[in-house]
Design a protein around this motif. Structure first.
Motif, PDB file in Angstrom:
ATOM      1  N   LEU A   7       0.849  -1.193   0.000  1.00  0.00           N
ATOM      2  CA  LEU A   7       0.000   0.000   0.000  1.00  0.00           C
ATOM      3  C   LEU A   7       0.883   1.241   0.000  1.00  0.00           C
ATOM      4  O   LEU A   7       2.063   1.188   0.338  1.00  0.00           O
ATOM      5  N   TYR A   8       0.294   2.385  -0.388  1.00  0.00           N
ATOM      6  CA  TYR A   8       1.032   3.637  -0.300  1.00  0.00           C
ATOM      7  C   TYR A   8       1.432   3.905   1.145  1.00  0.00           C
ATOM      8  O   TYR A   8       0.684   3.618   2.072  1.00  0.00           O
ATOM      9  N   ASN A   9       2.625   4.486   1.323  1.00  0.00           N
ATOM     10  CA  ASN A   9       3.129   4.714   2.668  1.00  0.00           C
ATOM     11  C   ASN A   9       2.926   6.159   3.107  1.00  0.00           C
ATOM     12  O   ASN A   9       2.273   6.959   2.423  1.00  0.00           O
ATOM     13  N   LEU A  10       3.507   6.501   4.262  1.00  0.00           N
ATOM     14  CA  LEU A  10       3.338   7.834   4.835  1.00  0.00           C
ATOM     15  C   LEU A  10       3.883   8.923   3.924  1.00  0.00           C
ATOM     16  O   LEU A  10       3.289   9.993   3.792  1.00  0.00           O
ATOM     17  N   TYR A  11       5.013   8.650   3.263  1.00  0.00           N
ATOM     18  CA  TYR A  11       5.604   9.630   2.355  1.00  0.00           C
ATOM     19  C   TYR A  11       4.642   9.968   1.222  1.00  0.00           C
ATOM     20  O   TYR A  11       4.432  11.138   0.883  1.00  0.00           O
ATOM     21  N   HIS A  12       4.027   8.940   0.639  1.00  0.00           N
ATOM     22  CA  HIS A  12       3.085   9.163  -0.464  1.00  0.00           C
ATOM     23  C   HIS A  12       1.831   9.865   0.036  1.00  0.00           C
ATOM     24  O   HIS A  12       1.236  10.680  -0.681  1.00  0.00           O
ATOM     25  N   LEU A  13       1.422   9.560   1.258  1.00  0.00           N
ATOM     26  CA  LEU A  13       0.252  10.217   1.839  1.00  0.00           C
ATOM     27  C   LEU A  13       0.461  11.729   1.898  1.00  0.00           C
ATOM     28  O   LEU A  13      -0.408  12.517   1.500  1.00  0.00           O
ATOM     29  N   HIS A  14       1.619  12.152   2.396  1.00  0.00           N
ATOM     30  CA  HIS A  14       1.896  13.590   2.490  1.00  0.00           C
ATOM     31  C   HIS A  14       1.997  14.224   1.104  1.00  0.00           C
ATOM     32  O   HIS A  14       1.597  15.383   0.917  1.00  0.00           O
ATOM     33  N   GLN A  15       2.500  13.477   0.131  1.00  0.00           N
ATOM     34  CA  GLN A  15       2.542  13.993  -1.241  1.00  0.00           C
ATOM     35  C   GLN A  15       1.136  14.242  -1.775  1.00  0.00           C
ATOM     36  O   GLN A  15       0.840  15.286  -2.348  1.00  0.00           O
ATOM     37  N   ASP A  16       0.260  13.253  -1.593  1.00  0.00           N
ATOM     38  CA  ASP A  16      -1.112  13.377  -2.082  1.00  0.00           C
ATOM     39  C   ASP A  16      -1.855  14.504  -1.376  1.00  0.00           C
ATOM     40  O   ASP A  16      -2.610  15.256  -2.000  1.00  0.00           O
ATOM     41  N   PHE A  17      -1.652  14.619  -0.089  1.00  0.00           N
ATOM     42  CA  PHE A  17      -2.368  15.625   0.685  1.00  0.00           C
ATOM     43  C   PHE A  17      -1.930  17.044   0.340  1.00  0.00           C
ATOM     44  O   PHE A  17      -2.600  18.001   0.705  1.00  0.00           O
ATOM     45  N   ASP A  26      -9.078  20.843   3.811  1.00  0.00           N
ATOM     46  CA  ASP A  26      -7.676  20.748   4.225  1.00  0.00           C
ATOM     47  C   ASP A  26      -7.437  19.332   4.746  1.00  0.00           C
ATOM     48  O   ASP A  26      -7.880  18.994   5.839  1.00  0.00           O
ATOM     49  N   PRO A  27      -6.746  18.482   3.983  1.00  0.00           N
ATOM     50  CA  PRO A  27      -6.625  17.070   4.362  1.00  0.00           C
ATOM     51  C   PRO A  27      -5.823  16.852   5.642  1.00  0.00           C
ATOM     52  O   PRO A  27      -6.081  15.917   6.387  1.00  0.00           O
ATOM     53  N   LEU A  28      -4.842  17.708   5.898  1.00  0.00           N
ATOM     54  CA  LEU A  28      -4.040  17.528   7.108  1.00  0.00           C
ATOM     55  C   LEU A  28      -4.866  17.775   8.363  1.00  0.00           C
ATOM     56  O   LEU A  28      -4.772  17.031   9.348  1.00  0.00           O
ATOM     57  N   LYS A  29      -5.694  18.822   8.337  1.00  0.00           N
ATOM     58  CA  LYS A  29      -6.556  19.089   9.495  1.00  0.00           C
ATOM     59  C   LYS A  29      -7.602  17.993   9.657  1.00  0.00           C
ATOM     60  O   LYS A  29      -7.912  17.575  10.775  1.00  0.00           O
ATOM     61  N   ALA A  30      -8.145  17.520   8.513  1.00  0.00           N
ATOM     62  CA  ALA A  30      -9.122  16.429   8.580  1.00  0.00           C
ATOM     63  C   ALA A  30      -8.466  15.156   9.100  1.00  0.00           C
ATOM     64  O   ALA A  30      -9.068  14.401   9.877  1.00  0.00           O
ATOM     65  N   PHE A  31      -7.241  14.918   8.684  1.00  0.00           N
ATOM     66  CA  PHE A  31      -6.506  13.745   9.166  1.00  0.00           C
ATOM     67  C   PHE A  31      -6.288  13.826  10.679  1.00  0.00           C
ATOM     68  O   PHE A  31      -6.453  12.836  11.398  1.00  0.00           O
ATOM     69  N   GLU A  32      -5.897  14.985  11.155  1.00  0.00           N
ATOM     70  CA  GLU A  32      -5.693  15.160  12.602  1.00  0.00           C
ATOM     71  C   GLU A  32      -6.981  14.916  13.373  1.00  0.00           C
ATOM     72  O   GLU A  32      -6.973  14.308  14.453  1.00  0.00           O
ATOM     73  N   ALA A  33      -8.105  15.378  12.807  1.00  0.00           N
ATOM     74  CA  ALA A  33      -9.396  15.145  13.453  1.00  0.00           C
ATOM     75  C   ALA A  33      -9.741  13.660  13.474  1.00  0.00           C
ATOM     76  O   ALA A  33     -10.214  13.128  14.492  1.00  0.00           O
ATOM     77  N   ALA A  34      -9.502  12.979  12.352  1.00  0.00           N
ATOM     78  CA  ALA A  34      -9.781  11.542  12.286  1.00  0.00           C
ATOM     79  C   ALA A  34      -8.897  10.775  13.258  1.00  0.00           C
ATOM     80  O   ALA A  34      -9.328   9.791  13.882  1.00  0.00           O
ATOM     81  N   ASP A  35      -7.654  11.229  13.404  1.00  0.00           N
ATOM     82  CA  ASP A  35      -6.732  10.577  14.334  1.00  0.00           C
ATOM     83  C   ASP A  35      -7.210  10.741  15.783  1.00  0.00           C
ATOM     84  O   ASP A  35      -7.127   9.798  16.582  1.00  0.00           O
ATOM     85  N   ARG A  36      -7.729  11.926  16.101  1.00  0.00           N
ATOM     86  CA  ARG A  36      -8.275  12.142  17.453  1.00  0.00           C
ATOM     87  C   ARG A  36      -9.487  11.241  17.697  1.00  0.00           C
ATOM     88  O   ARG A  36      -9.662  10.673  18.786  1.00  0.00           O
ATOM     89  N   LEU A  37     -10.321  11.107  16.692  1.00  0.00           N
ATOM     90  CA  LEU A  37     -11.502  10.242  16.819  1.00  0.00           C
ATOM     91  C   LEU A  37     -11.092   8.779  16.972  1.00  0.00           C
ATOM     92  O   LEU A  37     -11.752   8.013  17.683  1.00  0.00           O
TER      93      LEU A  37
END
Length: 364
Positions: free
Chosen positions: A209-219, A335-346
């Protein structure tokens, strides 16, 4: 003798330089940028062809090999650009001769147009042969050279038909094709190495699967962010316990099966183009959802939980489950980074609440 060698060297060196420059630029041309799709290839081609015409005029006193660049691009790079270059070549040749000869006859204009059409048709026909690119290019070039020689019968002042000129053109052409083909093979191998390194840099070795590096690229890509609806973060429950009890080999097996099940589930439920799955950490996964197909987001993850619970792995007693948090992009102005942070908190809220559950943001 030395003059002939110098002419061959001058003509072949110029053609090789122009061919290598053109193929290299087109190889790395970003076809996804629609504004530059034709603009850049046209701009770089015009001065290169003009240089070829100038050198051949200097060597022979007339222009020759003027469709060579179009043939090279057609067979080695891109048929669309090759067709475009054939068309441009006719216009540039006529324009060039109009400048250097002050005026040209209609018979010469017609001759150049007919030559362009015939060489293009031959190039297009040869491309269907089941032979190497080198042989395809050589056959197309032979047709081009033959038509240039025949032109001397119709417009002698434009192309003086001499044995010396034919020999120089043919030898230079052989040298050019050999070097260009070798360069293309080299370029292909280098690109394969780059692709392999890029794949390793962007893809998790265990799960594919795509890794963390690719995730930040896409975001970081605005056009991708605007198409996303949800971002979810999933965590395999009690994975550390599995690792401690059964060892890393079993742990890796569980992770791989878990990842494959998630991936296949979303392909079936959403379609392969409507989501992207990433491995975020040791046992954490991120899914960016672009479109739902009727199933509400809560029900989508509830059904996924059921399927994960039903996974059976030899020698593993524990039932697999996951915890997840889901956030909406619209709540964070895409904003995918803020949404990601929210999902991580959930996600951590779901783990704190006892695991084996998904918490979806209320606004979703």
């Amino acid at each position: 003798m030395w003059t002939t060698i110098l002419d061959i060297g001058t003509l072949s060196t110029m053609c090789i330089g122009l061919g290598l420059s053109l193929l290299t630029i087109l190889h790395f041309h970003d076809a996804t940028q629609l504004k530059e799709w034709y603009f850049v290839p046209v701009i770089i081609f015009l001065p290169l062809l003009y240089s070829l015409l100038s050198v051949s005029k200097l060597v022979f006193g007339y222009v020759c090999l003027y469709f060579l660049l179009a043939i090279l691009v057609y067979h080695y790079m891109n048929r669309k650009f090759g067709r475009l270059y054939f068309l441009l070549s006719v216009g540039v040749i006529i324009g060039y001769l109009s400048i250097v000869e002050r005026q040209i006859s209609m018979s010469l204009v017609l001759l150049i147009c007919v030559n362009g059409i015939l060489v293009y048709l031959a190039t297009m026909a040869v491309d269907h042969f089941n032979i190497s690119k080198l042989l395809k290019t050589a056959l197309s070039a032979i047709v081009m050279l033959g038509l240039e020689r025949l032109s001397g019968y119709f417009v002698p002042r434009h192309t003086p038909f001499t044995f010396k000129a034919t020999m120089i053109s043919a030898i230079a052409l052989l040298i050019v094709l050999a070097v260009i083909h070798y360069f293309y093979v080299y370029l292909t191998k280098r690109q394969a190495m780059i692709d392999e390194l890029t794949h390793k840099a962007n893809v998790d070795e265990l799960t594919e699967l795509y890794n963390l590096y690719h995730l930040h690229q896409d975001f970081s890509l605005e056009q991708i962010n605007k198409t996303m609806l949800f971002i979810a973060v999933l965590d395999l429950d009690h994975f550390k316990q599995v690792n401690d009890t059964y060892g890393h080999t079993m742990g890796n097996k569980v992770l791989k099966v878990f990842a494959e099940q998630i991936h296949q589930y979303f392909i079936r439920e959403l379609g392969k183009n409507n989501f992207t799955l990433y491995r975020y950490g040791g046992e954490e996964f991120v899914v960016a959802i672009k479109q739902l197909k009727g199933t509400p987001i809560r029900e989508l993850f509830a059904q996924l939980q059921v399927e994960i619970n039903q996974i059976n792995i030899d020698d593993l007693v524990e039932q697999l489950s996951f915890s997840a948090g889901v956030a909406c992009l619209k709540a964070y102005h895409h904003d995918p980074l803020k949404a990601f942070e929210a999902a991580d908190r959930l996600l951590y809220a779901a783990k704190k609440a006892g695991r084996h559950q998904t918490i979806v943001e209320q606004i979703c």
